[in-house]
Design a protein around this motif. Structure first.
Motif, PDB file in Angstrom:
ATOM      1  N   ARG A   1     -66.414  63.586 -21.351  1.00 39.98           N
ATOM      2  CA  ARG A   1     -66.708  63.228 -19.964  1.00 39.98           C
ATOM      3  C   ARG A   1     -66.239  61.816 -19.666  1.00 39.98           C
ATOM      4  NH1 ARG A   1     -70.267  67.029 -17.523  1.00 39.98           N
ATOM      5  NH2 ARG A   1     -70.030  65.708 -15.688  1.00 39.98           N
ATOM      6  N   PHE A   2     -66.372  60.936 -20.665  1.00 32.82           N
ATOM      7  CA  PHE A   2     -66.011  59.528 -20.470  1.00 32.82           C
ATOM      8  C   PHE A   2     -64.522  59.370 -20.173  1.00 32.82           C
ATOM      9  CE2 PHE A   2     -64.606  55.381 -21.986  1.00 32.82           C
ATOM     10  CZ  PHE A   2     -65.577  54.517 -21.492  1.00 32.82           C
TER      11      PHE A   2
ATOM     12  N   PRO B   1     -63.075  58.680 -13.222  1.00 35.63           N
ATOM     13  CA  PRO B   1     -63.827  59.005 -12.016  1.00 35.63           C
ATOM     14  C   PRO B   1     -62.949  58.847 -10.785  1.00 35.63           C
ATOM     15  CG  PRO B   1     -64.640  56.975 -13.008  1.00 35.63           C
ATOM     16  CD  PRO B   1     -63.531  57.447 -13.858  1.00 35.63           C
TER      17      PRO B   1
ATOM     18  N   LEU C   1     -62.754  53.484 -26.692  1.00 33.68           N
ATOM     19  CA  LEU C   1     -63.089  54.140 -25.426  1.00 33.68           C
ATOM     20  C   LEU C   1     -63.191  53.113 -24.300  1.00 33.68           C
ATOM     21  CD1 LEU C   1     -65.696  56.789 -26.576  1.00 33.68           C
ATOM     22  CD2 LEU C   1     -63.400  57.197 -25.689  1.00 33.68           C
ATOM     23  N   LEU C   2     -63.854  51.970 -24.574  1.00 30.23           N
ATOM     24  CA  LEU C   2     -63.992  50.941 -23.537  1.00 30.23           C
ATOM     25  C   LEU C   2     -62.622  50.451 -23.069  1.00 30.23           C
ATOM     26  CD1 LEU C   2     -66.977  48.901 -24.991  1.00 30.23           C
ATOM     27  CD2 LEU C   2     -66.987  50.320 -22.945  1.00 30.23           C
TER      28      LEU C   2
ATOM     29  N   LEU D   1     -60.123  52.044 -22.444  1.00 25.43           N
ATOM     30  CA  LEU D   1     -59.502  52.909 -21.437  1.00 25.43           C
ATOM     31  C   LEU D   1     -59.740  52.387 -20.024  1.00 25.43           C
ATOM     32  CD1 LEU D   1     -60.275  56.496 -22.755  1.00 25.43           C
ATOM     33  CD2 LEU D   1     -58.261  55.097 -23.118  1.00 25.43           C
ATOM     34  N   TYR D   2     -60.828  51.605 -19.838  1.00 21.93           N
ATOM     35  CA  TYR D   2     -61.154  51.144 -18.487  1.00 21.93           C
ATOM     36  C   TYR D   2     -61.230  49.633 -18.345  1.00 21.93           C
ATOM     37  CZ  TYR D   2     -62.457  56.000 -17.701  1.00 21.93           C
ATOM     38  OH  TYR D   2     -62.432  57.353 -17.588  1.00 21.93           O
TER      39      TYR D   2
ATOM     40  N   PHE E   1     -67.622  48.885 -13.273  1.00 20.29           N
ATOM     41  CA  PHE E   1     -67.086  50.215 -13.021  1.00 20.29           C
ATOM     42  C   PHE E   1     -67.448  51.145 -14.180  1.00 20.29           C
ATOM     43  CE2 PHE E   1     -63.546  53.287 -13.322  1.00 20.29           C
ATOM     44  CZ  PHE E   1     -63.605  53.847 -12.054  1.00 20.29           C
ATOM     45  N   ILE E   2     -67.317  50.630 -15.416  1.00 22.88           N
ATOM     46  CA  ILE E   2     -67.646  51.453 -16.589  1.00 22.88           C
ATOM     47  C   ILE E   2     -69.103  51.888 -16.540  1.00 22.88           C
ATOM     48  CG2 ILE E   2     -67.969  51.402 -19.096  1.00 22.88           C
ATOM     49  CD1 ILE E   2     -65.509  49.578 -19.261  1.00 22.88           C
TER      50      ILE E   2
ATOM     51  N   VAL F   1     -68.053  55.485 -14.375  1.00 27.97           N
ATOM     52  CA  VAL F   1     -67.542  56.363 -15.433  1.00 27.97           C
ATOM     53  C   VAL F   1     -68.706  57.151 -16.040  1.00 27.97           C
ATOM     54  CG1 VAL F   1     -66.303  56.461 -17.615  1.00 27.97           C
ATOM     55  CG2 VAL F   1     -65.731  54.715 -15.936  1.00 27.97           C
ATOM     56  N   GLN F   2     -68.505  58.458 -16.223  1.00 25.98           N
ATOM     57  CA  GLN F   2     -69.568  59.269 -16.790  1.00 25.98           C
ATOM     58  C   GLN F   2     -69.862  58.831 -18.214  1.00 25.98           C
ATOM     59  OE1 GLN F   2     -69.573  63.485 -15.659  1.00 25.98           O
ATOM     60  NE2 GLN F   2     -67.468  63.093 -15.017  1.00 25.98           N
ATOM     61  N   PHE F   3     -71.125  58.608 -18.507  1.00 27.04           N
ATOM     62  CA  PHE F   3     -71.583  58.136 -19.811  1.00 27.04           C
ATOM     63  C   PHE F   3     -71.040  56.743 -20.153  1.00 27.04           C
ATOM     64  CE2 PHE F   3     -72.044  62.736 -20.234  1.00 27.04           C
ATOM     65  CZ  PHE F   3     -73.362  62.806 -20.627  1.00 27.04           C
ATOM     66  N   GLY F   4     -70.454  56.070 -19.170  1.00 29.50           N
ATOM     67  CA  GLY F   4     -69.905  54.743 -19.426  1.00 29.50           C
ATOM     68  C   GLY F   4     -70.999  53.784 -19.849  1.00 29.50           C
TER      69      GLY F   4
ATOM     70  N   ILE G   1     -71.747  54.395 -23.549  1.00 27.71           N
ATOM     71  CA  ILE G   1     -70.726  53.909 -24.484  1.00 27.71           C
ATOM     72  C   ILE G   1     -70.813  52.384 -24.596  1.00 27.71           C
ATOM     73  CG2 ILE G   1     -68.247  53.767 -24.944  1.00 27.71           C
ATOM     74  CD1 ILE G   1     -69.195  56.598 -25.176  1.00 27.71           C
TER      75      ILE G   1
ATOM     76  N   LEU H   1     -77.678  56.191 -36.862  1.00 27.72           N
ATOM     77  CA  LEU H   1     -77.191  56.654 -35.574  1.00 27.72           C
ATOM     78  C   LEU H   1     -78.357  57.005 -34.654  1.00 27.72           C
ATOM     79  CD1 LEU H   1     -74.486  57.239 -34.234  1.00 27.72           C
ATOM     80  CD2 LEU H   1     -74.759  59.613 -34.887  1.00 27.72           C
TER      81      LEU H   1
END
Ligand code: HEM
Ligand code: FES
Lengths: 143, 364
Positions: free
Chosen positions: A30-31, A35, B60-61, B63-64, B78-79, B83-86, B89, B256
């Motif tokens: 999803r990430f 968006p 992952l971070l 990416l934005y 914005f993250i 962003v979903q689940f941003g 993360i 975890l």
């Protein structure tokens, strides 16, 4: 019996591991989906003074995030087309000698109504409305 | 063909091409010592696991995230907001950074108290200390990236401290900041350190560290060694695969779980965007792992015996660090006997200092 219990434990551990992996993968998937960015929709732009553009010449105008090609056909007539080629989205340009719109990427030609004349583009270029408001050239989306 | 037959056919195919047999052979015979202090030996592995979490969430971070002073704060916003689940993360990356710092410290002190640094593991100790320093550098550089008020001023203080070092201070601070003051150039630089230079060096050093651990085997605590030597027996061993491996994986899974709870229940704050022209807000302090030196520097008067207090403090820290880094070398007497009491005392003293000064730095 022992073999059976081992089988059960194997399934439990394997299932737990699989469920865990799925629960990691889901948020990640999803990430990475970007968006939707809500850009303020642009419906109208001012493309400068009418006298700035010579007859039989063109200029690229920024319309929101898209390029629009504004062409002055005659003293009083202006036309505007979407600047992105319908083939593979290269930005087109005005071809003065041929009085056509030309895409350099794969040699696509459009006429001054946006219709494809030759080359690979599959569709006509979308046309925009142009009118004058006092001195200014105004480009608007066709409804 | 039956499933098991097919599996073994695939295995054979791979074996022929990759030569996995020696690896399997090696793993089948690898063992680790088994005794009552085994639990402390998990912290190195947990630190490694958390580094893996950092690499995964960091990528992952990326990416934005946008590393410029005009966009950094907005991109993190914005993250976390769009962003979903941003938010998750980012929260995991921040929490895991802190847990990683903590487990690295625990790992180091268990090495001290179990005297695992002793001959022939001096170089393993040095590589471990370097890794701890790199982890701190990761924390320091990452902290600036969201470009919020606290991170901005914490970085200003941190690089100012570097600037007051004798001789090399000015040059070092300019190198860190990418200019005379904190600004867009600093952010670009810290970003480069954080996502390229440090990960590269750290990965290489982790490989060295692990290779050394493998080379010498896991150490057996002195106490256990002595007991067994007295009884003329061998120290009990635990097979690495599957017994130790499964335990290690369970430790990771537990970690975890803790990490997930912290990140989900206490999402990391973003704060306000940094404004270089606004006065520093009250209560600015660095991340907890820099608190003890921060508070110590605050306590030193401006001048002591005609020397600037800050400079004196830094000299003191330099000596302290040198003393700690060289621990395995002064831990052994001329005749090779270990000064067990001295080392243990030093470890306790250092923990006491770090704990009290961090606490004072946090509450004052
Ligand atoms: C390859 C590894 C890594 C990559 C690619 C990476 C990437 C990033 C990025 C893009 C950010 C900015 C986004 C944000 O601020 O939320 C960030 C922030 C941060 N990173 Fe990393 N990182 C890595 C490893 C680490 C490690 C090992 C540590 C820890 C010790 C660490 C600690 C931090 C911290 C404390 C922040 C600030 C978090 C915040 O307040 O938002 N990072 N990292
Ligand atoms: S992209 Fe325009 S012709 Fe191919």
């Amino acid at each position: 019996m022992v073999a059976n219990r081992r089988g059960w434990i194997g399934w439990l551990v394997g299932g737990g591991a699989a469920a865990s992996l799925a629960s990691f993968a889901y948020p990640v998937l999803r990430f990475v989906i970007p968006p939707k960015v809500s850009e303020a929709p642009v419906n109208e732009v001012t493309a400068g003074k009418a006298t700035d553009l010579l007859v039989n010449s063109a200029r690229m105008i920024r319309f929101g995030s898209r390029p629009v090609l504004l062409i002055r056909i005659s003293d009083s007539e202006y036309r505007a087309f979407d600047g992105m080629c319908t083939h593979l989205n290269c930005t087109v340009q005005y071809h003065q000698e041929g009085r056509q719109i030309w895409c350099a990427c794969h040699n696509g030609f459009y006429d001054l109504n946006g219709k494809v004349v030759s080359g690979p583009p599959p569709r006509a270029l979308a046309q925009y409305e142009v009118h004058l408001r006092g001195e200014d050239v105004i480009i608007t989306k066709r409804s | 063909m039956e499933v098991s037959a097919r599996v073994s056919a695939v295995k054979q195919w791979l074996d022929e091409r990759l030569g996995l047999e020696p690896v399997r052979e090696f793993l089948a015979h690898k063992t680790v010592p088994k005794h009552s202090s085994t639990i402390w030996y998990y912290f190195g592995g947990i630190t490694l696991f958390l580094f893996g979490v950092q690499v995964a969430t960091g990528m992952l971070l990326l990416l934005y995230y946008r590393p410029t002073s005009t966009e950094a704060y907005e991109s993190v916003q914005f993250i976390v907001a769009e962003v979903q689940f941003g938010w998750l993360i980012r929260s995991i990356h921040s929490w895991s950074a802190n847990l990683m710092m903590l487990t690295a410290f625990i790992h180091m002190f268990s090495v001290v108290f179990l005297h695992a640094y002793r001959r022939p593991r001096e170089v393993t100790w040095l590589s471990g200390i370097a890794l701890l320093g790199l982890t701190m550098a990761f924390g320091f550089s990452g902290y600036l990236l969201p470009w919020n008020t606290t991170s901005f001023f914490a970085t200003r203080i941190g690089t100012d401290v570097a600037a007051s070092m004798p001789f090399i201070g000015e040059a070092l601070a300019r190198f860190l900041r990418g200019g005379d003051d904190i600004g867009g150039a600093t952010l670009t630089r810290f970003f480069g350190f954080h996502v390229a230079i440090l990960p590269g060096i750290t990965t290489a050093l982790i490989l060295v560290h692990l290779a050394l651990v493998q080379r010498h085997g896991i150490s057996t605590p002195l106490r256990v060694e002595r007991q067994h030597r007295g009884a003329g027996a061998q120290v009990a061993q635990l097979p690495f695969v599957p017994n130790f491996l499964v335990r290690e994986l369970m430790a990771w899974y537990g970690t975890l779980g803790v990490l997930g709870c912290l990140a989900a229940l206490f999402p990391w704050e973003l704060g306000d965007k940094a404004d270089p022209f606004a006065p520093a807000p009250a209560g600015i302090r660095p991340e907890w792992y820099f608190l003890a030196p921060f508070y110590t520097l605050k306590l030193i008067p401006s001048h002591v015996w005609g020397i600037e207090g800050q400079v004196l403090g830094l000299l003191g820290f330099g000596l302290l660090a040198a003393w700690w880094v060289t621990l395995p070398f002064w831990a052994a007497a001329r005749d090779g006997a270990l000064r067990v009491r001295l080392v243990t005392g030093a470890g306790v003293a250092l923990i006491a200092y770090l704990a009290t000064f961090s606490f004072l730095g946090y509450t004052r």
